[in-house]
Design a protein around this motif. Structure first.
Motif, PDB file in Angstrom:
ATOM      1  N   UNK A 194       0.821  -1.217   0.000  1.00  0.00           N
ATOM      2  CA  UNK A 194       0.000   0.000   0.000  1.00  0.00           C
ATOM      3  C   UNK A 194       0.855   1.267   0.000  1.00  0.00           C
ATOM      4  N   UNK A 195       0.342   2.287  -0.622  1.00  0.00           N
ATOM      5  CA  UNK A 195       1.032   3.577  -0.622  1.00  0.00           C
ATOM      6  C   UNK A 195       1.179   4.060   0.822  1.00  0.00           C
ATOM      7  N   UNK A 196       2.356   4.533   1.149  1.00  0.00           N
ATOM      8  CA  UNK A 196       2.625   5.031   2.501  1.00  0.00           C
ATOM      9  C   UNK A 196       3.277   4.017   3.401  1.00  0.00           C
ATOM     10  N   UNK A 197       3.266   2.737   3.017  1.00  0.00           N
ATOM     11  CA  UNK A 197       3.943   1.702   3.791  1.00  0.00           C
ATOM     12  C   UNK A 197       5.325   1.489   3.179  1.00  0.00           C
ATOM     13  N   UNK A 198       6.352   1.657   3.987  1.00  0.00           N
ATOM     14  CA  UNK A 198       7.704   1.517   3.453  1.00  0.00           C
ATOM     15  C   UNK A 198       8.690   1.153   4.552  1.00  0.00           C
ATOM     16  N   UNK A 199       9.828   0.653   4.129  1.00  0.00           N
ATOM     17  CA  UNK A 199      10.948   0.388   5.020  1.00  0.00           C
ATOM     18  C   UNK A 199      12.074   1.339   4.682  1.00  0.00           C
ATOM     19  N   UNK A 200      12.773   1.814   5.709  1.00  0.00           N
ATOM     20  CA  UNK A 200      14.014   2.538   5.499  1.00  0.00           C
ATOM     21  C   UNK A 200      15.148   1.534   5.409  1.00  0.00           C
ATOM     22  N   UNK A 201      16.039   1.759   4.480  1.00  0.00           N
ATOM     23  CA  UNK A 201      17.147   0.829   4.287  1.00  0.00           C
ATOM     24  C   UNK A 201      18.470   1.592   4.331  1.00  0.00           C
ATOM     25  N   UNK A 202      19.290   1.284   5.318  1.00  0.00           N
ATOM     26  CA  UNK A 202      20.588   1.942   5.439  1.00  0.00           C
ATOM     27  C   UNK A 202      21.575   1.316   4.465  1.00  0.00           C
ATOM     28  N   UNK A 203      22.353   2.179   3.810  1.00  0.00           N
ATOM     29  CA  UNK A 203      23.389   1.753   2.878  1.00  0.00           C
ATOM     30  C   UNK A 203      24.723   2.298   3.370  1.00  0.00           C
ATOM     31  N   UNK A 204      25.729   1.465   3.404  1.00  0.00           N
ATOM     32  CA  UNK A 204      27.046   1.854   3.911  1.00  0.00           C
ATOM     33  C   UNK A 204      27.906   2.546   2.873  1.00  0.00           C
ATOM     34  N   UNK A 205      27.597   3.790   2.569  1.00  0.00           N
ATOM     35  CA  UNK A 205      28.388   4.584   1.634  1.00  0.00           C
ATOM     36  C   UNK A 205      29.020   5.736   2.411  1.00  0.00           C
ATOM     37  N   UNK A 237      29.035  10.018  -4.418  1.00  0.00           N
ATOM     38  CA  UNK A 237      28.371   9.979  -5.722  1.00  0.00           C
ATOM     39  C   UNK A 237      27.631   8.661  -5.946  1.00  0.00           C
ATOM     40  N   UNK A 238      27.913   7.659  -5.124  1.00  0.00           N
ATOM     41  CA  UNK A 238      27.255   6.359  -5.274  1.00  0.00           C
ATOM     42  C   UNK A 238      25.929   6.308  -4.522  1.00  0.00           C
ATOM     43  N   UNK A 239      25.627   7.312  -3.749  1.00  0.00           N
ATOM     44  CA  UNK A 239      24.407   7.313  -2.941  1.00  0.00           C
ATOM     45  C   UNK A 239      23.192   7.559  -3.831  1.00  0.00           C
ATOM     46  N   UNK A 240      22.364   6.561  -3.965  1.00  0.00           N
ATOM     47  CA  UNK A 240      21.198   6.650  -4.829  1.00  0.00           C
ATOM     48  C   UNK A 240      19.966   6.121  -4.105  1.00  0.00           C
ATOM     49  N   UNK A 241      18.813   6.599  -4.538  1.00  0.00           N
ATOM     50  CA  UNK A 241      17.569   6.077  -4.004  1.00  0.00           C
ATOM     51  C   UNK A 241      17.305   4.703  -4.604  1.00  0.00           C
ATOM     52  N   UNK A 242      16.485   3.913  -3.938  1.00  0.00           N
ATOM     53  CA  UNK A 242      16.189   2.574  -4.434  1.00  0.00           C
ATOM     54  C   UNK A 242      15.316   2.600  -5.683  1.00  0.00           C
ATOM     55  N   UNK A 243      14.560   3.685  -5.864  1.00  0.00           N
ATOM     56  CA  UNK A 243      13.615   3.740  -6.968  1.00  0.00           C
ATOM     57  C   UNK A 243      12.340   2.967  -6.696  1.00  0.00           C
ATOM     58  N   UNK A 244      12.175   2.484  -5.464  1.00  0.00           N
ATOM     59  CA  UNK A 244      10.996   1.701  -5.082  1.00  0.00           C
ATOM     60  C   UNK A 244      10.225   2.448  -4.010  1.00  0.00           C
ATOM     61  N   UNK A 245       8.907   2.496  -4.152  1.00  0.00           N
ATOM     62  CA  UNK A 245       8.100   3.243  -3.182  1.00  0.00           C
ATOM     63  C   UNK A 245       8.193   2.650  -1.783  1.00  0.00           C
ATOM     64  N   UNK A 246       8.347   1.324  -1.693  1.00  0.00           N
ATOM     65  CA  UNK A 246       8.295   0.681  -0.377  1.00  0.00           C
ATOM     66  C   UNK A 246       9.676   0.519   0.262  1.00  0.00           C
ATOM     67  N   UNK A 247      10.723   1.066  -0.372  1.00  0.00           N
ATOM     68  CA  UNK A 247      12.071   0.904   0.155  1.00  0.00           C
ATOM     69  C   UNK A 247      12.841   2.211  -0.062  1.00  0.00           C
ATOM     70  N   UNK A 248      13.121   2.916   1.020  1.00  0.00           N
ATOM     71  CA  UNK A 248      13.760   4.217   0.931  1.00  0.00           C
ATOM     72  C   UNK A 248      15.165   4.144   1.528  1.00  0.00           C
TER      73      UNK A 248
END
Length: 317
Positions: free
Chosen positions: A140-151, A157-168
């Protein structure tokens, strides 16, 4: 945390996840969470390609024990063993970015999709399941997980969004101002000074330094890489058995020479790194030499390489 509470969450992340590669930066992020320097994670996810150096698996096991004592479970997810799959004539074509030598002597690079197949897809699947919406259920819209990335800040310059609504994606090391050197010091202070870069043993993006490390520190991995390099010289078994003729040869090393015949100890053609910094009129040669020695600077971390761009259907899911 129950599925019911996850479904009700629409004002913030339902979960805090860590994409754990068990290398220097992501290990630092997990230890920071263990110490309470950043908010704890509900789960740390390690996408296992099945062909990491043995020291990485050793570090992962130790790290998992440490994190779980602090209340952060570490979970392995996998789409299979990339080396075994590539050599299996019954398995579909595995898209590793192998170096190609064409009949006319020109060189190229095979399709680069292994990061998506062996890292992003299993991580995305795990995130969906943890949220309570496994495929094909729509998140559902508004339901998401935050995902930490080790950059770290030296590779911002490698820091990018997942491009997925449910994974930020978010990047704790950027927020804290940690560069790789600070991460190395941080790990050494906490008894994790043996942590090394995480990458598949047979990754074609290795530079000479990476291949030397495998040769000198992981003899079994080196033997596997040499055997693999020979086995894929004339194409993947699955591809060739299905009539996909190869018009050239495949190699693991960017020189397009057999791996065990490459002089990995020879200096690069533009002299020492100190000298490289003094060259101002030969920037193309400098860049080429840097890649030859150190490998692709962008590597193949999830969502940080060119193969990590989600499809339109994935974005909408």
């Amino acid at each position: 945390m129950t599925t019911t509470s996850l479904k009700a969450t629409d004002t913030g992340p339902a979960l805090r996840l860590l994409s754990l590669g068990a290398g220097v930066q992501s290990t630092t992020v997990l230890l920071l969470a263990c110490e309470g320097e950043i908010a704890r994670f509900d789960v740390a996810l390690f996408a296992d390609t099945g062909w990491e150096p043995r020291v990485v698996y050793t570090n992962l096991d130790r790290l998992a024990s440490h994190a779980e004592r602090k209340g952060i479970p570490v979970r392995r997810v996998s789409a299979g063993n990339i080396r075994a799959d590539a050599l299996d004539p019954r398995h579909r074509f595995v898209s590793m970015p192998l170096h190609t030598l064409n009949p006319d002597g020109s060189r190229g690079l095979a399709r680069r999709q292994c990061t998506s197949e062996y890292k992003i897809i299993p991580l995305k699947k795990a995130a969906r399941e943890l949220l309570g919406y496994p495929h094909p259920r729509r998140v559902p819209r508004g339901v998401f997980a935050e995902q930490a990335i080790g950059i770290s800040i030296d590779e911002f310059h490698r820091a990018k969004d997942s491009g997925l609504r449910f994974l930020r994606n978010f990047f704790p090391l950027l927020e804290l101002g940690f560069d790789r050197a600070r991460c190395v010091d941080f790990l050494a202070e906490r008894g994790f000074g043996e942590t090394v870069k995480s990458a598949c043993v047979g990754c074609p993006f290795h530079g000479n330094a990476g291949w030397r490390w495998v040769r000198d520190n992981d003899p079994q991995g080196w033997a596997e890489a040499v055997e693999f390099d020979r086995a894929i010289r004339h194409g993947y078994p699955h591809a060739t058995t299905h009539g996909q003729e190869l018009r050239g040869q495949y190699f693991l090393h960017r020189s397009c020479l057999p791996l065990d015949e490459v002089d990995l100890d020879a200096p690069t053609k533009s002299r020492s790194k100190k000298h490289l910094r003094l060259i101002t009129s030969d920037s193309a040669d400098v860049a080429a030499d840097s890649v030859e020695e150190d490998g692709d600077p962008d590597g193949c971390s999830p969502w940080s390489c060119r193969s990590g761009t989600p499809t339109t259907s994935e974005r909408a899911a």
